[in-house]
Write a protein that holds these residues in place. Sequence first.
Motif: not given
Length: 250
Positions: A186, A188-194
């Motif tokens: 999956r 990373g959290d940073a990519e999902i937030d973006k």
Amino acid sequence: MAKQNVAEQFVDILVKAGVKRLYGVVGDSLNPVVDAVRRNSAIDWVHVRHEETAAFAAGAEAQITGTLAACAGSCGPGNLHLINGLYDAHRSMAPVLALASHIPSSEIGLGYFQETHPDRLFQECSHYSEMISNPQQMPRLLQTAIQNAVGRSGVSVVTLPGDIADQPAPEKAAETALVTSRPSVRPGDAEIDKLVEMIDKADKVTLFCGSGTAGAHAEVMEFAEKVKSPVGHALRGKEWIQYDNPFDVG
């Protein structure tokens, strides 16, 4: 307990990796492996009329089940017939282990009847293609082949001379963990937030879905409804996302 030969160890490892069938055509250089399958109740030999069918059958099983499948061909033209099915499996990202039986090891490189070089021939349609030239390579080489096929979703080819298959297997063979399923990946959290931020700011959203949506049809439909998005799909996303999809645009 009687000492195992390389063929028996080979078949045992396939069973541990979850292989239930070995598709192929019986041939002289394959005899030790076929006999090992005959004496192992946990795996079936599925005889086909042509090796090409064996490779396509293994590829189809792998695509339907999502688990490792296997096929085999005897030396020379026998294993060469696997190539169309292996190309199809590899490009479809189906985990398939192909056994290419080979001429006697003492004759390799000497122009022997039906001599080919399977470890070279299948390189373009596999993640891993190597030859077992010594019993001491078992089971590490086969385990490596399985890990490549399953972990990278594609074909691995193991070339095995018939005389090596009939030799005694190493008594203290290395036992390493077998990869029997592909790990979940999956962002990373940073990519999902973006991504969330981009969607929130956008006036219009279109979803383009590939094979990464496997098993997530309901979630994609719910998301498409929420953001009022049409849903397109790549070729390998078609089976996972096109059915029962009111947002589908092809």
